[in-house]
Design a protein around this motif. Structure first.
Motif, PDB file in Angstrom:
ATOM      1  N   GLY A   1       0.735  -1.037  -0.491  1.00 25.65           N
ATOM      2  CA  GLY A   1      -0.054   0.016   0.008  1.00 25.65           C
ATOM      3  C   GLY A   1       0.753   1.397  -0.084  1.00 25.65           C
ATOM      4  N   VAL A   2       0.184   2.266  -0.028  1.00 24.79           N
ATOM      5  CA  VAL A   2       0.971   3.243  -0.210  1.00 24.79           C
ATOM      6  C   VAL A   2       1.313   3.955   1.548  1.00 24.79           C
ATOM      7  CG1 VAL A   2       0.854   5.649  -0.744  1.00 24.79           C
ATOM      8  CG2 VAL A   2      -0.434   5.013  -2.189  1.00 24.79           C
ATOM      9  N   GLY A   3       3.262   3.879   1.430  1.00 22.60           N
ATOM     10  CA  GLY A   3       3.896   4.529   2.057  1.00 22.60           C
ATOM     11  C   GLY A   3       3.847   6.828   1.760  1.00 22.60           C
ATOM     12  N   LEU A   4       3.065   7.082   3.353  1.00 22.00           N
ATOM     13  CA  LEU A   4       3.662   8.339   3.694  1.00 22.00           C
ATOM     14  C   LEU A   4       4.675   8.893   3.952  1.00 22.00           C
ATOM     15  CD1 LEU A   4      -0.079   9.423   3.651  1.00 22.00           C
ATOM     16  CD2 LEU A   4       1.558   9.628   1.948  1.00 22.00           C
ATOM     17  N   ARG A   5       5.612   9.989   3.993  1.00 25.53           N
ATOM     18  CA  ARG A   5       6.818  10.502   4.919  1.00 25.53           C
ATOM     19  C   ARG A   5       6.092  12.289   4.628  1.00 25.53           C
ATOM     20  NH1 ARG A   5      11.242  12.843   2.687  1.00 25.53           N
ATOM     21  NH2 ARG A   5       9.060  14.285   2.215  1.00 25.53           N
ATOM     22  N   THR A   6       6.136  12.654   5.692  1.00 25.14           N
ATOM     23  CA  THR A   6       5.560  13.887   6.501  1.00 25.14           C
ATOM     24  C   THR A   6       6.614  14.309   7.562  1.00 25.14           C
ATOM     25  OG1 THR A   6       3.213  13.380   6.288  1.00 25.14           O
ATOM     26  CG2 THR A   6       4.287  15.525   6.439  1.00 25.14           C
ATOM     27  N   ARG A   7       7.163  15.673   6.525  1.00 23.65           N
ATOM     28  CA  ARG A   7       8.426  15.983   7.689  1.00 23.65           C
ATOM     29  C   ARG A   7       7.711  17.920   7.539  1.00 23.65           C
ATOM     30  NH1 ARG A   7      13.452  14.899   4.259  1.00 23.65           N
ATOM     31  NH2 ARG A   7      13.254  13.179   5.492  1.00 23.65           N
ATOM     32  N   GLY A   8       7.323  18.515   8.297  1.00 21.09           N
ATOM     33  CA  GLY A   8       7.931  20.116   8.235  1.00 21.09           C
ATOM     34  C   GLY A   8       8.105  20.509   9.664  1.00 21.09           C
ATOM     35  N   VAL A   9       7.622  21.671  10.469  1.00 19.36           N
ATOM     36  CA  VAL A   9       7.879  22.842  10.694  1.00 19.36           C
ATOM     37  C   VAL A   9       6.038  23.065  11.140  1.00 19.36           C
ATOM     38  CG1 VAL A   9       8.329  24.654   9.518  1.00 19.36           C
ATOM     39  CG2 VAL A   9       9.245  24.631  12.027  1.00 19.36           C
ATOM     40  N   GLU A  10       5.874  23.813  12.396  1.00 18.36           N
ATOM     41  CA  GLU A  10       4.580  24.038  13.026  1.00 18.36           C
ATOM     42  C   GLU A  10       5.464  25.408  14.589  1.00 18.36           C
ATOM     43  OE1 GLU A  10       0.673  23.042  14.467  1.00 18.36           O
ATOM     44  OE2 GLU A  10       1.512  21.514  13.423  1.00 18.36           O
ATOM     45  N   VAL A  11       4.428  26.453  13.788  1.00 18.36           N
ATOM     46  CA  VAL A  11       5.141  28.111  14.546  1.00 18.36           C
ATOM     47  C   VAL A  11       3.525  28.497  15.275  1.00 18.36           C
ATOM     48  CG1 VAL A  11       6.069  29.769  15.070  1.00 18.36           C
ATOM     49  CG2 VAL A  11       6.814  28.315  13.806  1.00 18.36           C
ATOM     50  N   SER A  12       3.400  28.602  16.209  1.00 20.99           N
ATOM     51  CA  SER A  12       2.191  28.912  17.158  1.00 20.99           C
ATOM     52  C   SER A  12       2.491  30.206  17.797  1.00 20.99           C
ATOM     53  CB  SER A  12       1.330  28.407  17.463  1.00 20.99           C
ATOM     54  OG  SER A  12       2.084  27.967  19.099  1.00 20.99           O
ATOM     55  N   LEU A  13       1.466  31.278  18.258  1.00 20.77           N
ATOM     56  CA  LEU A  13       1.967  31.898  19.005  1.00 20.77           C
ATOM     57  C   LEU A  13       0.206  32.718  19.578  1.00 20.77           C
ATOM     58  CD1 LEU A  13       3.950  34.806  20.588  1.00 20.77           C
ATOM     59  CD2 LEU A  13       3.112  35.693  18.317  1.00 20.77           C
ATOM     60  N   SER A  14      -0.179  32.836  21.203  1.00 18.02           N
ATOM     61  CA  SER A  14      -0.776  33.281  21.300  1.00 18.02           C
ATOM     62  C   SER A  14      -1.481  33.505  22.488  1.00 18.02           C
ATOM     63  CB  SER A  14      -1.857  31.151  21.225  1.00 18.02           C
ATOM     64  OG  SER A  14      -1.279  30.803  22.153  1.00 18.02           O
ATOM     65  N   GLY A  15      -2.177  34.603  22.750  1.00 18.40           N
ATOM     66  CA  GLY A  15      -2.223  35.211  24.088  1.00 18.40           C
ATOM     67  C   GLY A  15      -1.640  36.985  24.163  1.00 18.40           C
ATOM     68  N   LYS A  16      -1.625  37.668  25.228  1.00 18.40           N
ATOM     69  CA  LYS A  16      -2.257  38.804  24.989  1.00 18.40           C
ATOM     70  C   LYS A  16      -0.363  38.897  24.993  1.00 18.40           C
ATOM     71  CE  LYS A  16      -4.482  41.318  27.441  1.00 18.40           C
ATOM     72  NZ  LYS A  16      -5.868  40.938  26.613  1.00 18.40           N
ATOM     73  N   ILE A  17      -0.563  40.148  23.868  1.00 19.87           N
ATOM     74  CA  ILE A  17       0.469  41.321  23.197  1.00 19.87           C
ATOM     75  C   ILE A  17       1.019  42.671  24.814  1.00 19.87           C
ATOM     76  CG2 ILE A  17       1.825  42.478  21.493  1.00 19.87           C
ATOM     77  CD1 ILE A  17       0.451  40.835  19.625  1.00 19.87           C
ATOM     78  N   THR A  18      -0.193  43.336  24.542  1.00 18.73           N
ATOM     79  CA  THR A  18       0.030  44.666  26.012  1.00 18.73           C
ATOM     80  C   THR A  18      -1.674  44.043  25.685  1.00 18.73           C
ATOM     81  OG1 THR A  18      -2.157  45.844  24.112  1.00 18.73           O
ATOM     82  CG2 THR A  18       0.807  46.042  23.624  1.00 18.73           C
ATOM     83  N   ASP A  19      -1.882  45.101  26.740  1.00 13.39           N
ATOM     84  CA  ASP A  19      -3.258  44.517  28.286  1.00 13.39           C
ATOM     85  C   ASP A  19      -4.975  44.516  27.060  1.00 13.39           C
ATOM     86  OD1 ASP A  19      -1.939  44.900  29.796  1.00 13.39           O
ATOM     87  OD2 ASP A  19      -2.388  46.330  30.726  1.00 13.39           O
ATOM     88  N   ASN A  20      -4.619  45.320  25.726  1.00 15.21           N
ATOM     89  CA  ASN A  20      -5.876  45.324  24.958  1.00 15.21           C
ATOM     90  C   ASN A  20      -5.937  44.442  23.739  1.00 15.21           C
ATOM     91  OD1 ASN A  20      -6.608  47.815  26.658  1.00 15.21           O
ATOM     92  ND2 ASN A  20      -5.671  49.101  25.795  1.00 15.21           N
ATOM     93  N   TRP A  21      -4.338  43.845  23.690  1.00 18.05           N
ATOM     94  CA  TRP A  21      -4.345  43.661  21.933  1.00 18.05           C
ATOM     95  C   TRP A  21      -4.023  42.049  22.571  1.00 18.05           C
ATOM     96  CZ3 TRP A  21       0.378  44.755  18.823  1.00 18.05           C
ATOM     97  CH2 TRP A  21       0.879  43.893  17.391  1.00 18.05           C
ATOM     98  N   ASP A  22      -4.716  41.329  21.876  1.00 15.07           N
ATOM     99  CA  ASP A  22      -5.160  39.901  21.658  1.00 15.07           C
ATOM    100  C   ASP A  22      -4.314  39.465  20.226  1.00 15.07           C
ATOM    101  OD1 ASP A  22      -5.917  40.381  23.975  1.00 15.07           O
ATOM    102  OD2 ASP A  22      -7.205  39.158  24.198  1.00 15.07           O
ATOM    103  N   ILE A  23      -3.272  38.342  20.443  1.00 13.30           N
ATOM    104  CA  ILE A  23      -3.040  37.099  18.952  1.00 13.30           C
ATOM    105  C   ILE A  23      -3.311  36.018  19.456  1.00 13.30           C
ATOM    106  CG2 ILE A  23      -0.906  37.106  20.063  1.00 13.30           C
ATOM    107  CD1 ILE A  23      -0.299  38.069  16.683  1.00 13.30           C
ATOM    108  N   TYR A  24      -3.623  35.683  18.444  1.00 12.08           N
ATOM    109  CA  TYR A  24      -3.787  34.138  18.199  1.00 12.08           C
ATOM    110  C   TYR A  24      -3.720  33.172  16.830  1.00 12.08           C
ATOM    111  CZ  TYR A  24      -6.137  29.282  18.028  1.00 12.08           C
ATOM    112  OH  TYR A  24      -6.054  27.525  17.680  1.00 12.08           O
ATOM    113  N   GLY A  25      -2.869  32.784  16.826  1.00 12.67           N
ATOM    114  CA  GLY A  25      -1.746  32.247  15.393  1.00 12.67           C
ATOM    115  C   GLY A  25      -0.971  31.157  15.080  1.00 12.67           C
ATOM    116  N   ALA A  26      -0.899  31.039  13.898  1.00  9.76           N
ATOM    117  CA  ALA A  26      -0.373  29.337  13.977  1.00  9.76           C
ATOM    118  C   ALA A  26       0.349  29.252  12.291  1.00  9.76           C
ATOM    119  CB  ALA A  26      -0.987  28.245  14.049  1.00  9.76           C
ATOM    120  N   TYR A  27       1.478  29.130  12.538  1.00 10.27           N
ATOM    121  CA  TYR A  27       1.548  28.845  10.935  1.00 10.27           C
ATOM    122  C   TYR A  27       2.665  26.929  10.817  1.00 10.27           C
ATOM    123  CZ  TYR A  27       4.998  28.054   6.462  1.00 10.27           C
ATOM    124  OH  TYR A  27       5.522  28.143   5.919  1.00 10.27           O
TER     125      TYR A  27
END
Length: 765
Positions: free
Chosen positions: A610-636
């Motif tokens: 059957g078909v075999g797979l090989r997946t490699r990569g990198v993942e980056v995520s950032l979440s929470g508060k940058i300032t008291d009023n500014w929130d962020i939620y992101g990933a790549y």
């Protein structure tokens, strides 16, 4: 639109979902409501006080802040306590994102998670409800709620879900058979301390309306009841004749909320009445490549569904969760779930425009006849049930100066399903590509016993894990699980002859090992290896057609699929743990692999070649508060996924299907209130973001000839919220980009919704 008018009828039957569930809470005395307002600064008018005492460690936050995902607690007893403590990538879609983006279904929530390919419902073409690929690996049966299997295959509404977690990479050491590329877990809303009432009404284009309520009533110090109700009626923006009506209830009774022994009893019910969308055909361009025909000039609204098509389901589940702290060092838990599900499905299945006559006719403005697959459509009736019980002990102790956190237990689950293949009568396949008719002209479906098959699967797992803290900076994780898995089938497959009971068994060890080094207080590095196995017969509820290559066979030695993960990563917190960063490099090697298409069929049989797979990569995520009023939620995430077979094999070295190389998701919000008016008047917030995935080969396209264009959605939100009232306006896919939610080899692809707007008004007290 005559067919769509029928979508209003289920409202009459919605009483059990909201009237009994949510409205019951309104009659309770308002004076008993508690405004759970988090005022962390006792001297808000004293500007000299900068750091509220409860927020120094970053674990406390305002009610509507986006949290540092590293701090998210995991309500899965077999795993570490939080994302921060787990040496593996875990993406979390928190309740704040679910609320701000007005997310209503599981597939909508997972659009925020990079590295996941969606092939799911809500008018998006998934034959079997929610189906996903995680890091290029199939995860169609790997959906859990509170760490227990979510039996059945259907479009999941998240009206009673607190958070959605995605555990990336093989997780067989925790969850047993399957889980090759990861799994998805929904954390349910549970009864808790305090009394509150939340109600929301949403309206949008595409004839969208949704009513939702969440009531928590504290009966006494240790007992509370939480009730959620939902009614949803909607079309799909940019897709004619497609709709989804859902209504459901969920009740959670919590006992011993402040005691050493606590118990939750949870009942959930979800009903769906929808029109499935199998999308549009592919077209073979003059260069030999296939692409969706809507990307070659066909109106994106065009659908081929007919009035005899249907997707009707009822899902009932009852869950018991018991936790007892027997001593200061030992805790015993027991979780049990029983689920009964039924689904009646029928859909029109179109094929590609691939002949020279069809291609030339269409590209020159003609209206050729539609080509069909599956003899015009697939239909089935499934009736099944499943049960799972997990009992676990957790011991915390020292040997010499070494700390141990030892977990051990038994996981037993069983699932049984009757599947009836449908037979169409009176069906005439006479649509054209540009002007399809939605009338079935009296066609109907029957589900005879002569096309019935019965499948079951049983898994008994023994697991043991130990978190060993060698020094303040160095820790080791070791986990191992042994599974005895058996599946069987009898009845009628694709051939008309009865097949006696066939069985297949597989006993395997699933190990995992990690080393974690924490050189700084708020930063840790880890390396993890884990292995999972997936025997044949694990996905009985998501098979549509029962074929020999995907079912147990007496005397056949089908080796399970195997998936190995190698991952190196870092998790770091900033600003007193208000902001969290995650970085991971990974590789997954999958062998003895086989692939499911969206019809639930195996493309390459369950064999060593059957078909075999090989997946490699990198993942980056950032979440929470940058300032008291500014929130962020992101990933790549960046992924390189290749088919790995013997040198010279037909597909060796080609790119894996359904695995976009670049994926990112970003959502950021800013509270304008402090700049405009006194916060006592409420919070005015603006938010926006985007989701993107690069072009990829269609699901099941091993030849790399069917290309799905890049996906992009620009989204925004503005809201105003006080202690009791809230108003918001959401916009998704602002550029009206032509996206595709699912695809099937060189045959078809399903356009995703176009530009959509949702207005919401809510009340809390």
């Amino acid at each position: 639109m005559e067919r769509f008018s029928k979508t209003y009828k289920p409202a009459v039957r919605f009483g059990a979902a909201v009237v009994l569930g949510v409205t019951a809470g309104i009659s309770l005395t308002e004076s008993e409501a508690e405004a759970q307002k988090l005022e962390t600064d006792p001297a808000a008018n004293d500007e000299s006080i900068k750091l509220p005492s409860l927020r120094v460690r970053g674990e406390n936050k305002q009610e509507n802040d986006i949290p540092n995902i590293n701090a998210t607690k995991l309500d899965i007893g077999r795993m570490p306590l939080s994302v921060r403590d787990t040496p593996q990538v875990i993406n979390v879609v928190p309740k704040e994102i679910i609320k701000e983006q007005r997310l209503y279904t599981l597939d909508q929530a997972l659009a925020n998670v990079p590295g996941i390919t969606l092939s799911s419902g809500e008018g998006r073409g998934g034959l079997n409800g929610d189906q996903f690929r995680i890091r290029g690996q199939q995860a169609r049966g790997d959906i859990y709620t509170d760490g227990l299997k979510d039996f059945g295959t259907y479009t999941r509404d998240i009206f009673d879900v607190e958070n959605v977690e995605v555990i990336k990479g093989p997780a067989g050491e925790y969850f047993g058979a399957a889980n090759l590329g990861g799994l998805i877990n929904e954390s349910l809303k549970k009864a808790r301390s305090g009394t509150f009432y939340n109600f929301d009404q949403s309206f949008g284009n595409g004839d969208m309306y949704r009513g939702q309520g969440d009531v928590n009533y504290q009966i006494n110090h240790d007992v509370a009841l939480r009730v959620n109700g939902m009614y949803n009626r909607s079309g799909v923006v940019g897709r004619d004749y497609v709709y989804s009506n859902r209504y459901g209830s969920a009740v959670d009774l919590g006992l011993g909320l402040h005691s050493k022994t606590s118990w939750h009893l949870n009942w959930r019910w979800l009903h769906t009445d929808a029109m499935p969308d199998y999308g549009v055909g592919m077209i073979k361009m003059p260069n030999g490549r296939y692409k969706p025909i809507t990307s070659a000039g066909l109106d994106r609204n065009t659908t081929y569904a007919r009035d005899a098509d249907r997707d009707n389901s009822d899902i009932h589940s009852l869950t018991s969760s018991l936790k007892s702290e027997l001593s200061s060092w030992f805790t015993l838990t027991n979780s049990t779930r029983f689920t009964h599900y039924e689904r009646n499905y029928g859909a029109t299945s179109v094929g590609a425009c691939s002949t020279p006559q069809c291609v030339n006719d269409f590209l020159n403005g003609g209206n050729p006849a539609t080509r069909y697959t599956a003899v015009g459509g697939t239909a089935y009736l499934s009736k099944g049930w499943g049960v799972e019980n997990v009992i676990m002990g957790n011991a915390r102790f020292k040997t010499a100066m070494i700390k141990h956190d030892l977990k051990f237990g038994v996981d037993v689950n069983y699932q049984d399903e009757d599947r009836y293949a449908g037979t169409w009568y009176g069906r005439v396949n006479n649509q054209t590509i540009r002007n399809p008719s939605h009338s079935s002209n009296g066609a109907y479906i029957r589900f005879p016993d002569s096309k019935k098959a019965n499948s079951d699967q049983r898994d008994v797992g023994l697991f043991l894990s130990d978190h060993i803290q060698l020094t303040k900076q160095l820790a080791l994780f070791g986990t191992v699980r042994w599974d005895a898995f058996t599946s069987s089938i009898k009845g009628y497959q694709l051939n008309p002859e009865y097949v006696p009971r066939q069985r297949q068994s597989a006993d395997r060890w699933s190990p995992s090992g990690s080393i974690v080094y924490t050189p700084f207080k708020d930063s840790s590095f880890y390396f993890t290896f884990s292995r999972s196995y997936k025997p044949i017969g694990t996905d009985i509820s998501s098979q549509v057609t029962i074929i020999q290559d995907d079912t147990p066979q007496n005397g056949a030695d089908y080796n399970p699929q195997r998936s190995d993960l190698f991952e190196f990563g870092n998790k770091t917190d900033f600003f007193n743990k208000r902001l969290g960063l995650g970085v991971a490099f990974f590789q997954i090697n999958q062998s003895n692999s086989y692939y499911y298409n969206e019809a639930g069929d195996v493309v390459s049989g369950f064999i060593d070649s059957g078909v075999g797979l090989r997946t490699r990569g990198v993942e980056v995520s950032l979440s929470g508060k940058i300032t008291d009023n500014w929130d962020i939620y992101g990933a790549y995430s960046w992924m390189d996924s290749k088919i790995k077979l013997k040198q010279g094999s037909e597909y060796h070295g080609k790119e894996a299907a359904g695995a976009p190389r670049n994926n990112f998701s970003l959502w950021t919000s800013y509270d304008l209130s402090s700049h405009l008016f006194d916060p006592a008047y409420g919070h005015l917030k603006i938010a926006g973001g985007a989701q993107y995935s690069s072009a990829s080969w269609a699901n099941g396209d091993f030849d790399n000839v069917a290309r799905i264009p890049y996906q992009f959605s620009l989204n925004g939100m503005v809201s105003w919220e006080t202690e009791r009232y809230r108003v918001s306006l959401n916009a998704t896919n602002l550029t009206n980009h032509l996206n595709y939610a699912s695809s099937f080899s060189t045959s078809r692809a399903t356009p995703a919704p176009g530009r959509a707007f949702i207005g919401n008004v809510g009340l809390s007290f």
